[in-house]
Design a protein around this motif. Sequence first.
Motif, PDB file in Angstrom:
ATOM      1  N   PRO A 107      17.277  64.607  28.013  1.00 15.88           N
ATOM      2  CA  PRO A 107      15.719  63.783  28.762  1.00 15.88           C
ATOM      3  C   PRO A 107      15.005  64.490  30.194  1.00 15.88           C
ATOM      4  N   ALA A 108      16.692  66.068  30.500  1.00 19.79           N
ATOM      5  CA  ALA A 108      15.843  66.866  30.983  1.00 19.79           C
ATOM      6  C   ALA A 108      15.856  68.218  30.432  1.00 19.79           C
ATOM      7  N   ARG A 109      15.214  68.205  29.298  1.00 20.31           N
ATOM      8  CA  ARG A 109      14.173  69.302  29.051  1.00 20.31           C
ATOM      9  C   ARG A 109      13.311  69.877  29.362  1.00 20.31           C
ATOM     10  N   ALA A 110      12.237  68.993  30.529  1.00 25.50           N
ATOM     11  CA  ALA A 110      11.296  69.885  30.706  1.00 25.50           C
ATOM     12  C   ALA A 110      11.912  71.135  31.833  1.00 25.50           C
ATOM     13  N   ALA A 111      13.653  70.722  32.538  1.00 22.04           N
ATOM     14  CA  ALA A 111      13.090  71.539  33.814  1.00 22.04           C
ATOM     15  C   ALA A 111      13.958  72.657  33.256  1.00 22.04           C
ATOM     16  N   PHE A 112      14.365  72.727  31.623  1.00 19.48           N
ATOM     17  CA  PHE A 112      15.000  73.878  31.305  1.00 19.48           C
ATOM     18  C   PHE A 112      13.877  75.217  31.007  1.00 19.48           C
ATOM     19  N   SER A 113      14.095  76.188  30.935  1.00 20.71           N
ATOM     20  CA  SER A 113      12.978  77.715  31.439  1.00 20.71           C
ATOM     21  C   SER A 113      13.320  78.208  29.949  1.00 20.71           C
ATOM     22  N   ALA A 114      12.842  77.912  29.203  1.00 20.50           N
ATOM     23  CA  ALA A 114      13.545  78.091  27.534  1.00 20.50           C
ATOM     24  C   ALA A 114      11.548  79.381  27.338  1.00 20.50           C
ATOM     25  N   GLN A 115      12.846  80.239  26.065  1.00 20.43           N
ATOM     26  CA  GLN A 115      11.152  81.476  26.355  1.00 20.43           C
ATOM     27  C   GLN A 115      10.378  81.070  24.936  1.00 20.43           C
ATOM     28  N   GLU A 116       9.047  81.874  25.562  1.00 18.87           N
ATOM     29  CA  GLU A 116       7.682  81.465  24.241  1.00 18.87           C
ATOM     30  C   GLU A 116       8.272  81.633  22.912  1.00 18.87           C
ATOM     31  N   LEU A 117       7.887  80.870  22.327  1.00 20.39           N
ATOM     32  CA  LEU A 117       8.047  80.545  20.886  1.00 20.39           C
ATOM     33  C   LEU A 117       6.202  81.294  20.014  1.00 20.39           C
ATOM     34  N   MET A 118       6.889  82.027  19.102  1.00 17.12           N
ATOM     35  CA  MET A 118       5.881  82.538  18.105  1.00 17.12           C
ATOM     36  C   MET A 118       5.392  81.433  17.161  1.00 17.12           C
ATOM     37  N   PRO A 119       3.851  81.139  16.882  1.00 22.94           N
ATOM     38  CA  PRO A 119       3.945  80.180  15.932  1.00 22.94           C
ATOM     39  C   PRO A 119       4.579  80.303  14.343  1.00 22.94           C
ATOM     40  N   TYR A 120       4.405  81.391  14.235  1.00 24.81           N
ATOM     41  CA  TYR A 120       4.903  82.332  12.335  1.00 24.81           C
ATOM     42  C   TYR A 120       6.445  82.181  12.535  1.00 24.81           C
ATOM     43  N   HIS A 121       6.929  81.982  13.871  1.00 25.64           N
ATOM     44  CA  HIS A 121       8.272  82.058  13.863  1.00 25.64           C
ATOM     45  C   HIS A 121       8.971  81.070  13.418  1.00 25.64           C
ATOM     46  N   CYS A 122       9.951  81.708  12.309  1.00 26.25           N
ATOM     47  CA  CYS A 122      11.094  79.704  11.304  1.00 26.25           C
ATOM     48  C   CYS A 122      11.999  79.529  11.733  1.00 26.25           C
ATOM     49  N   TYR A 123      12.543  78.306  11.738  1.00 24.10           N
ATOM     50  CA  TYR A 123      14.259  77.683  12.342  1.00 24.10           C
ATOM     51  C   TYR A 123      14.298  77.066  11.495  1.00 24.10           C
ATOM     52  N   ARG A 124      15.937  77.590  11.135  1.00 26.03           N
ATOM     53  CA  ARG A 124      16.283  75.981  10.412  1.00 26.03           C
ATOM     54  C   ARG A 124      17.045  75.289  11.633  1.00 26.03           C
ATOM     55  N   LEU A 125      17.447  74.027  10.724  1.00 24.21           N
ATOM     56  CA  LEU A 125      18.448  73.251  11.298  1.00 24.21           C
ATOM     57  C   LEU A 125      19.794  73.207  11.008  1.00 24.21           C
ATOM     58  N   VAL A 126      20.785  73.485  11.303  1.00 23.90           N
ATOM     59  CA  VAL A 126      22.584  73.767  10.948  1.00 23.90           C
ATOM     60  C   VAL A 126      22.933  72.458  11.134  1.00 23.90           C
ATOM     61  N   GLN A 127      22.839  72.021  11.804  1.00 26.71           N
ATOM     62  CA  GLN A 127      23.055  70.356  12.079  1.00 26.71           C
ATOM     63  C   GLN A 127      22.222  69.332  12.680  1.00 26.71           C
ATOM     64  N   TRP A 128      22.489  68.555  12.360  1.00 21.67           N
ATOM     65  CA  TRP A 128      21.170  67.722  13.205  1.00 21.67           C
ATOM     66  C   TRP A 128      21.466  66.809  14.280  1.00 21.67           C
ATOM     67  N   PRO A 129      21.141  66.807  15.630  1.00 19.89           N
ATOM     68  CA  PRO A 129      20.988  65.674  16.976  1.00 19.89           C
ATOM     69  C   PRO A 129      21.502  64.322  16.387  1.00 19.89           C
ATOM     70  N   GLN A 130      22.111  63.805  17.181  1.00 19.42           N
ATOM     71  CA  GLN A 130      22.561  61.855  17.207  1.00 19.42           C
ATOM     72  C   GLN A 130      21.433  61.913  18.003  1.00 19.42           C
ATOM     73  N   PHE A 131      20.428  61.497  17.521  1.00 22.38           N
ATOM     74  CA  PHE A 131      19.276  60.551  18.220  1.00 22.38           C
ATOM     75  C   PHE A 131      19.244  58.875  18.191  1.00 22.38           C
ATOM     76  N   SER A 132      19.441  59.334  20.212  1.00 22.85           N
ATOM     77  CA  SER A 132      19.528  57.807  20.914  1.00 22.85           C
ATOM     78  C   SER A 132      18.299  56.991  20.356  1.00 22.85           C
ATOM     79  N   PRO A 133      18.622  55.839  20.159  1.00 18.91           N
ATOM     80  CA  PRO A 133      16.588  55.030  20.732  1.00 18.91           C
ATOM     81  C   PRO A 133      16.016  55.354  21.216  1.00 18.91           C
TER      82      PRO A 133
END
Length: 313
Positions: free
Chosen positions: A202-228
């Motif tokens: 819920p506070a994600r907008a306050a984090f200073s995340a580095q810019e990501l390039m559109p061609y970068h690739c990522y893999r999820l190794v563990q699923w978060p549990q998403f609340s309704p």
Amino acid sequence: MKTLTATILGLNSDASQALKLDIEAAIPHGFVLEWVTLSDKTVDVMFINHHFLDSKSIQNYLQQHPDVHYLCLEYNATLAGKILDNQLYYPFENSTDLTAWLRLKFVHIAPKVQHIPLNLSKYIEEMLVARNSFLRLYQHSEDLAIIDTRTERVFVQPSLSIQQFFSPNLEQSYAKSSRVNAAQGYFVIADLKIWLWELLYPARAAFSAQELMPYHCYRLVQWPQFSPSKERKLLLKMAALFARGAEIEYVMRKANCSAQQVKEFIYLTQLLGMSEQIPNQEARFLVHNVEQESTSMGIFQGLFGKLRRKLGM
């Protein structure tokens, strides 16, 4: 007032009726509870006799309704009112554990967080190092949580607020065994990464995340549990794509989301050790592959069209 629908399964009518009164007393402010049966409508929360959890009908229902939260019920007068590993022990009259659990699962109030304390990311990194054993999260000498880094569990003070977690006065240190023992007897137990995700997202907008390039690739190794929530469907789409390895631009197109939404998702999953950056050749979903497939399909359809005209089809 928000209505929560609930059901109790596997107890006799007398025990069920007595437990309903105790559960209603634990409902957080701003909520009312409506008792239903599974045939009436989809429920928000299920209280299930632990002997029946593995039954085929209940497992089928949980698989078909992944948004439903549940607790297993077990009779234990010594642990009455406590929640340990998703197990609620009864009988009880006033369960602070249950109130805290319900608040954690259903009270989705975005915290008013303007800036993230610089030390918070460092604390989270320390929580995910197994050799750190037990850590103590505190403010002004008051223990807010005890983290068991080896089992990735957290013992949380029932009254912990969002504002306390994001306070610049938050501190972390190694926990003495006496504090660990005290917390295990009073605090609410939760999965560490699930707890962190529910606080941080819920506070994600306050984090200073580095810019990501559109061609970068990522893999999820563990699923978060998403609340309704209204974002849950989008989060599930992004998670499903990244689970097999995906390029950022591909996810933006396929999930119909913005670069900012993907950046926030990647930042939090990276922070919690749930995702990793991978070489493009290891990704299953790439924009380049889709464009190649589209071009090949167009050529094939063109040749097939010419063949049909020659044969008079």
